[in-house]
Design an enzyme around this catalytic site. Structure first.
Site, PDB file in Angstrom:
ATOM      1  CG  HIS A 116      -2.038  -0.856   1.155  1.00 55.97           C
ATOM      2  ND1 HIS A 116      -2.086  -2.184   1.743  1.00 55.97           N
ATOM      3  CD2 HIS A 116      -3.330  -0.764   0.619  1.00 55.97           C
ATOM      4  CE1 HIS A 116      -3.187  -2.698   1.424  1.00 55.97           C
ATOM      5  NE2 HIS A 116      -3.883  -1.838   0.494  1.00 55.97           N
TER       6      HIS A 116
ATOM      7  CE  LYS B  97      -3.945  -0.447   4.580  1.00 58.15           C
ATOM      8  NZ  LYS B  97      -5.237   0.290   5.114  1.00 58.15           N
TER       9      LYS B  97
HETATM   10  P1  NAD Z   1      -7.524   9.677   4.859  1.00 55.20           P
HETATM   11  O1  NAD Z   1      -6.484   9.881   5.763  1.00 55.20           O
HETATM   12  O2  NAD Z   1      -7.195  10.331   3.204  1.00 55.20           O
HETATM   13  O3  NAD Z   1      -8.669  10.368   5.179  1.00 55.20           O
HETATM   14  C1  NAD Z   1      -9.388   9.959   6.596  1.00 55.20           C
HETATM   15  C2  NAD Z   1     -10.585  10.867   6.559  1.00 55.20           C
HETATM   16  O4  NAD Z   1     -10.992  10.819   8.017  1.00 55.20           O
HETATM   17  C3  NAD Z   1     -10.071  12.321   6.644  1.00 55.20           C
HETATM   18  O5  NAD Z   1     -11.335  13.067   5.978  1.00 55.20           O
HETATM   19  C4  NAD Z   1     -10.097  12.700   8.281  1.00 55.20           C
HETATM   20  O6  NAD Z   1     -10.367  14.194   8.395  1.00 55.20           O
HETATM   21  C5  NAD Z   1     -11.359  11.905   8.795  1.00 55.20           C
HETATM   22  N1  NAD Z   1     -11.059  11.658   9.972  1.00 55.20           N
HETATM   23  C6  NAD Z   1      -9.943  11.181  10.718  1.00 55.20           C
HETATM   24  N2  NAD Z   1      -9.903  10.926  12.065  1.00 55.20           N
HETATM   25  C7  NAD Z   1     -11.110  11.579  12.108  1.00 55.20           C
HETATM   26  C8  NAD Z   1     -11.930  11.786  13.653  1.00 55.20           C
HETATM   27  N3  NAD Z   1     -11.271  11.623  14.652  1.00 55.20           N
HETATM   28  N4  NAD Z   1     -13.179  12.521  13.513  1.00 55.20           N
HETATM   29  C9  NAD Z   1     -13.664  12.832  12.250  1.00 55.20           C
HETATM   30  N5  NAD Z   1     -13.202  12.675  11.015  1.00 55.20           N
HETATM   31  C10 NAD Z   1     -11.881  12.112  10.987  1.00 55.20           C
HETATM   32  O7  NAD Z   1      -7.721   8.095   4.374  1.00 55.20           O
HETATM   33  P2  NAD Z   1      -8.673   7.376   3.206  1.00 55.20           P
HETATM   34  O8  NAD Z   1      -7.247   6.873   2.173  1.00 55.20           O
HETATM   35  O9  NAD Z   1      -9.360   8.131   2.780  1.00 55.20           O
HETATM   36  O10 NAD Z   1      -8.854   6.157   3.895  1.00 55.20           O
HETATM   37  C11 NAD Z   1      -9.788   6.315   5.128  1.00 55.20           C
HETATM   38  C12 NAD Z   1     -10.004   4.762   5.663  1.00 55.20           C
HETATM   39  O11 NAD Z   1     -10.596   3.789   4.639  1.00 55.20           O
HETATM   40  C13 NAD Z   1      -8.854   4.247   6.209  1.00 55.20           C
HETATM   41  O12 NAD Z   1      -9.160   3.314   7.413  1.00 55.20           O
HETATM   42  C14 NAD Z   1      -8.538   3.078   5.062  1.00 55.20           C
HETATM   43  O13 NAD Z   1      -7.676   1.811   5.221  1.00 55.20           O
HETATM   44  C15 NAD Z   1      -9.899   2.877   4.675  1.00 55.20           C
HETATM   45  N6  NAD Z   1      -9.974   2.332   3.128  1.00 55.20           N
HETATM   46  C16 NAD Z   1     -10.803   1.313   3.362  1.00 55.20           C
HETATM   47  C17 NAD Z   1     -11.164   0.847   1.911  1.00 55.20           C
HETATM   48  C18 NAD Z   1     -12.283  -0.309   1.746  1.00 55.20           C
HETATM   49  O14 NAD Z   1     -12.575  -0.581   0.337  1.00 55.20           O
HETATM   50  N7  NAD Z   1     -12.902  -0.728   2.660  1.00 55.20           N
HETATM   51  C19 NAD Z   1     -10.660   1.282   0.580  1.00 55.20           C
HETATM   52  C20 NAD Z   1      -9.604   2.410   0.778  1.00 55.20           C
HETATM   53  C21 NAD Z   1      -9.314   2.833   2.199  1.00 55.20           C
END
Ligand code: NAD
Length: 258
Positions: A144, A148
């Site tokens: 990744h 991450k």
């Molecule tokens: P990122 O860091 O770009 O975004 C995280 C988001 O969460 C931001 O908008 C941030 O402001 C918000 N956030 C974080 N802590 C917070 C809190 N305490 N209160 C409110 N908002 C909060 O991350 P990303 O790449 O968009 O990934 C987000 C999550 O999704 C991760 O856990 C990642 O592993 C997961 N993910 C899952 C899939 C899937 O298919 N299930 C795919 C991609 C990413």
């Protein structure tokens, strides 16, 4: 019209979800939650708060791609207001997973570590292969991007769980992760995990079934985050109006037959 709220609206996935929702005439994003800092999606004029409890505008379905602590706060709020939740966030501990199951007694929930159709087909294939190649050594390798924060990835763990289900064992009893130093020989039946982090890799997973004189490899490579947003939005449309339950993505995508 289905009203959608996005948890993590200014994150990488939040931007993708914003774009994906705009493709549907019967979907409307009405609110979002995220930490201040990174830019919101272009043209975003909906109510955005840092805490879900501060929201005045209530959606029909929340789509959550954030961090476990934000998801847990979301579940309290969603249960109070009876709002369906699609969870894409990864990295939950046992207490977090238990809270999700508990919430699903009150509201409809889908939790999936990976919303791509391809990965979910892979999970079914791994479960079958693990059962048939029961005495082959299984190693799960994932790669990744450098941002991450959790390892092994939620998808790698889902692959491990699928294999464990195929072998009728508990993943926690056979899992070996983060090998380093004098680790000793590989234990028969264990499932190993290795993680690579770097650059802009969207997500790559391989399940290696290593036998004597041959190896079977099943894998998936994501080249765009759009696949996760497509699956999550499709799931939100499916979940709208459903009864309280923790639904699987297999049910949503109709992969039960595989
Ligand atoms: P990122 O860091 O770009 O975004 C995280 C988001 O969460 C931001 O908008 C941030 O402001 C918000 N956030 C974080 N802590 C917070 C809190 N305490 N209160 C409110 N908002 C909060 O991350 P990303 O790449 O968009 O990934 C987000 C999550 O999704 C991760 O856990 C990642 O592993 C997961 N993910 C899952 C899939 C899937 O298919 N299930 C795919 C991609 C990413």
């Amino acid at each position: 019209m289905i009203k959608v709220g996005i948890i993590g609206l200014n994150g990488r996935m939040g931007h993708m979800l914003w774009q994906e929702c705009s493709r549907y005439e019967d979907l409307k994003i009405v609110c979002g939650v995220c930490k201040a800092g990174p830019a919101l999606p272009q043209g975003c004029e909906v109510e955005v708060k840092e805490q879900v409890s501060e929201l005045k505008t209530l959606p029909d379905v929340f789509i959550d791609f954030s961090r476990p602590e934000a998801t847990l706060a979301l579940l309290d709020f969603a249960c109070e207001h009876k709002i369906a939740v699609v969870i894409g966030t990864t990295g939950f501990d046992e207490a977090g997973k238990a809270r999700i199951s508990q919430a699903a007694e009150v509201i409809p929930v889908v939790l999936a570590a990976n919303f791509s159709v391809g990965v979910n087909v892979l999970l079914s294939l791994v479960e079958k292969a693990a059962a048939i190649l029961a005495d082959y050594d299984l190693e799960i390798v994932e790669a990744h991007h450098k941002h991450k924060v959790d390892a092994p990835s939620g998808t790698a763990l889902a692959i491990g769980q699928a294999a464990a289900a195929g072998r009728k064992v508990e993943l926690k009893d056979v899992m070996v992760s983060g090998r380093d130093g004098i680790t000793g020989e590989r234990q028969p039946g264990s499932i190993g995990f290795a993680a690579i982090r770097g650059g802009d890799i969207v997500g790559e997973h391989q399940a290696l079934f290593c036998g004597e004189g041959e190896r079977v490899e099943l894998g998936h490579i994501a080249t765009s985050r759009a696949i996760f947003a497509q699956g999550a939005v499709k799931t939100a449309r499916w979940l709208f109006g459903k009864a309280p339950k923790l639904y699987t993505l297999k049910e949503v995508l109709g992969l039960d037959r595989l």
